[in-house]
Design a protein around this motif. Structure first.
Motif, PDB file in Angstrom:
ATOM      1  N   SER A  14      18.979  25.481  42.448  1.00  0.00           N
ATOM      2  CA  SER A  14      18.889  26.941  42.589  1.00  0.00           C
ATOM      3  C   SER A  14      20.045  27.637  41.882  1.00  0.00           C
ATOM      4  O   SER A  14      19.966  28.816  41.568  1.00  0.00           O
ATOM      5  CB  SER A  14      18.914  27.322  44.070  1.00  0.00           C
ATOM      6  N   CYS A  54      20.421  24.139  54.175  1.00  0.00           N
ATOM      7  CA  CYS A  54      21.234  25.351  54.036  1.00  0.00           C
ATOM      8  C   CYS A  54      22.659  25.116  54.548  1.00  0.00           C
ATOM      9  O   CYS A  54      22.883  24.293  55.451  1.00  0.00           O
ATOM     10  CB  CYS A  54      20.636  26.495  54.866  1.00  0.00           C
ATOM     11  N   ALA A  55      23.580  25.922  54.040  1.00  0.00           N
ATOM     12  CA  ALA A  55      24.998  25.852  54.418  1.00  0.00           C
ATOM     13  C   ALA A  55      25.191  26.015  55.924  1.00  0.00           C
ATOM     14  O   ALA A  55      25.974  25.286  56.547  1.00  0.00           O
ATOM     15  CB  ALA A  55      25.753  26.953  53.681  1.00  0.00           C
ATOM     16  N   GLU A  56      24.484  26.965  56.508  1.00  0.00           N
ATOM     17  CA  GLU A  56      24.662  27.260  57.932  1.00  0.00           C
ATOM     18  C   GLU A  56      24.311  26.047  58.786  1.00  0.00           C
ATOM     19  O   GLU A  56      25.021  25.701  59.727  1.00  0.00           O
ATOM     20  CB  GLU A  56      23.762  28.427  58.365  1.00  0.00           C
ATOM     21  N   PHE A  68      22.491  28.593  43.263  1.00  0.00           N
ATOM     22  CA  PHE A  68      22.882  29.615  44.235  1.00  0.00           C
ATOM     23  C   PHE A  68      23.712  28.905  45.286  1.00  0.00           C
ATOM     24  O   PHE A  68      23.234  27.999  45.974  1.00  0.00           O
ATOM     25  CB  PHE A  68      21.622  30.234  44.847  1.00  0.00           C
ATOM     26  N   VAL A  70      26.090  28.693  48.639  1.00  0.00           N
ATOM     27  CA  VAL A  70      26.297  29.347  49.934  1.00  0.00           C
ATOM     28  C   VAL A  70      27.395  28.587  50.682  1.00  0.00           C
ATOM     29  O   VAL A  70      27.451  27.357  50.642  1.00  0.00           O
ATOM     30  CB  VAL A  70      24.990  29.340  50.768  1.00  0.00           C
ATOM     31  N   ASN A  96      25.527  24.633  51.041  1.00  0.00           N
ATOM     32  CA  ASN A  96      24.166  24.127  50.843  1.00  0.00           C
ATOM     33  C   ASN A  96      24.175  22.839  50.035  1.00  0.00           C
ATOM     34  O   ASN A  96      24.935  22.678  49.087  1.00  0.00           O
ATOM     35  CB  ASN A  96      23.223  25.182  50.250  1.00  0.00           C
ATOM     36  N   SER A 114      21.673  36.974  54.482  1.00  0.00           N
ATOM     37  CA  SER A 114      21.392  36.923  55.903  1.00  0.00           C
ATOM     38  C   SER A 114      20.645  35.609  56.138  1.00  0.00           C
ATOM     39  O   SER A 114      19.752  35.266  55.356  1.00  0.00           O
ATOM     40  CB  SER A 114      20.526  38.148  56.236  1.00  0.00           C
ATOM     41  N   PRO A 115      21.017  34.849  57.152  1.00  0.00           N
ATOM     42  CA  PRO A 115      20.481  33.490  57.298  1.00  0.00           C
ATOM     43  C   PRO A 115      18.947  33.431  57.295  1.00  0.00           C
ATOM     44  O   PRO A 115      18.288  34.334  57.800  1.00  0.00           O
ATOM     45  CB  PRO A 115      21.012  33.040  58.658  1.00  0.00           C
ATOM     46  N   CYS A 116      18.431  32.361  56.728  1.00  0.00           N
ATOM     47  CA  CYS A 116      16.973  32.175  56.680  1.00  0.00           C
ATOM     48  C   CYS A 116      16.442  31.936  58.101  1.00  0.00           C
ATOM     49  O   CYS A 116      17.214  31.697  59.037  1.00  0.00           O
ATOM     50  CB  CYS A 116      16.618  31.003  55.763  1.00  0.00           C
TER      51      CYS A 116
HETATM   52  N1  THU Z   1      20.449  28.840  51.401  1.00  0.00           N
HETATM   53  C1  THU Z   1      21.440  28.682  52.326  1.00  0.00           C
HETATM   54  O1  THU Z   1      22.299  27.791  52.201  1.00  0.00           O
HETATM   55  N2  THU Z   1      21.454  29.528  53.395  1.00  0.00           N
HETATM   56  C2  THU Z   1      20.541  30.524  53.615  1.00  0.00           C
HETATM   57  O2  THU Z   1      20.608  31.196  54.641  1.00  0.00           O
HETATM   58  C3  THU Z   1      19.512  30.798  52.624  1.00  0.00           C
HETATM   59  C4  THU Z   1      19.418  29.843  51.486  1.00  0.00           C
HETATM   60  C5  THU Z   1      20.415  27.915  50.261  1.00  0.00           C
HETATM   61  C6  THU Z   1      19.243  26.978  50.247  1.00  0.00           C
HETATM   62  C7  THU Z   1      19.142  26.648  48.785  1.00  0.00           C
HETATM   63  O3  THU Z   1      20.044  25.583  48.504  1.00  0.00           O
HETATM   64  C8  THU Z   1      19.642  27.892  48.089  1.00  0.00           C
HETATM   65  O4  THU Z   1      20.355  28.646  49.063  1.00  0.00           O
HETATM   66  C9  THU Z   1      18.548  28.744  47.500  1.00  0.00           C
HETATM   67  O5  THU Z   1      17.596  29.065  48.433  1.00  0.00           O
END
Ligand code: THU
Length: 156
Positions: free
Chosen positions: A41, A72-74, A43, A45, A61, A109-111
């Motif tokens: 990604s 996810c990181a959380e 992206f 976190v 993440n 904001s957390p998924c």
């Molecule tokens: N991601 C997180 O780590 N936390 C979230 O709350 C939303 C998404 C990560 C998952 C994936 O590795 C990347 O961000 C893109 O979705």
């Protein structure tokens, strides 16, 4: 009858408006974000947890070539805390992000799955978890309880 769900949250213009402890927690989340494994990604976190004992737990993440196998990181941080310090309540979580997936002015904001895990942590420890959401350009939102992010959530 129509009922309403409302909640109050705090808005900070910049990290300088936070307490020293919260600034430190935020700095930890940012450092952890830099170590994310997010080659797919691109992206990143970072999540930092403050435990009641004062310990700080970090997560970022962790992606996988088989996409759904990543986490996810959380949840990386929350599950680490649950596995290693099950009797040390989570007081707050700070979440930061970077990458093109989201515009600078957005707050990560957390998924939904992370909200569900946060809700269970909160229920398990029977005390609220505060959530600090950090915008890349520096503004911060502080939410007092996971209940506010997942109203009518699935709990006992
Ligand atoms: N991601 C997180 O780590 N936390 C979230 O709350 C939303 C998404 C990560 C998952 C994936 O590795 C990347 O961000 C893109 O979705």
């Amino acid at each position: 009858m129509t009922k309403e769900f409302v909640f109050k949250y705090r808005h900070y213009q910049s990290k300088e408006a936070l307490s020293k402890d919260d600034q430190e927690l935020l700095a930890h989340a940012q450092a952890s974000m830099g170590q994310a494994y997010a080659p797919y990604s691109k992206f990143q976190v970072g999540a930092s947890l403050l435990l009641k004992s004062g310990k700080i737990i970090l997560g970022n993440n962790q992606e996988n070539i088989a996409y759904p196998s990543g986490l996810c990181a959380e949840r990386v941080a929350l599950f680490y805390a649950g596995a290693n310090f099950p009797d040390d309540p989570v007081v707050k979580i700070c979440i930061t992000s970077q990458g093109e997936l989201m515009p600078e002015e957005s707050y990560l904001s957390p998924c939904g799955s992370c909200r569900q895990v946060l809700l269970e942590s909160q229920a398990r420890q029977q005390s609220p978890i505060e959530i600090l959401l950090v915008q890349r350009s520096g503004q911060i939102l502080a939410i007092d309880s996971v209940q506010n992010l997942l109203p009518f959530g699935f709990t006992k």
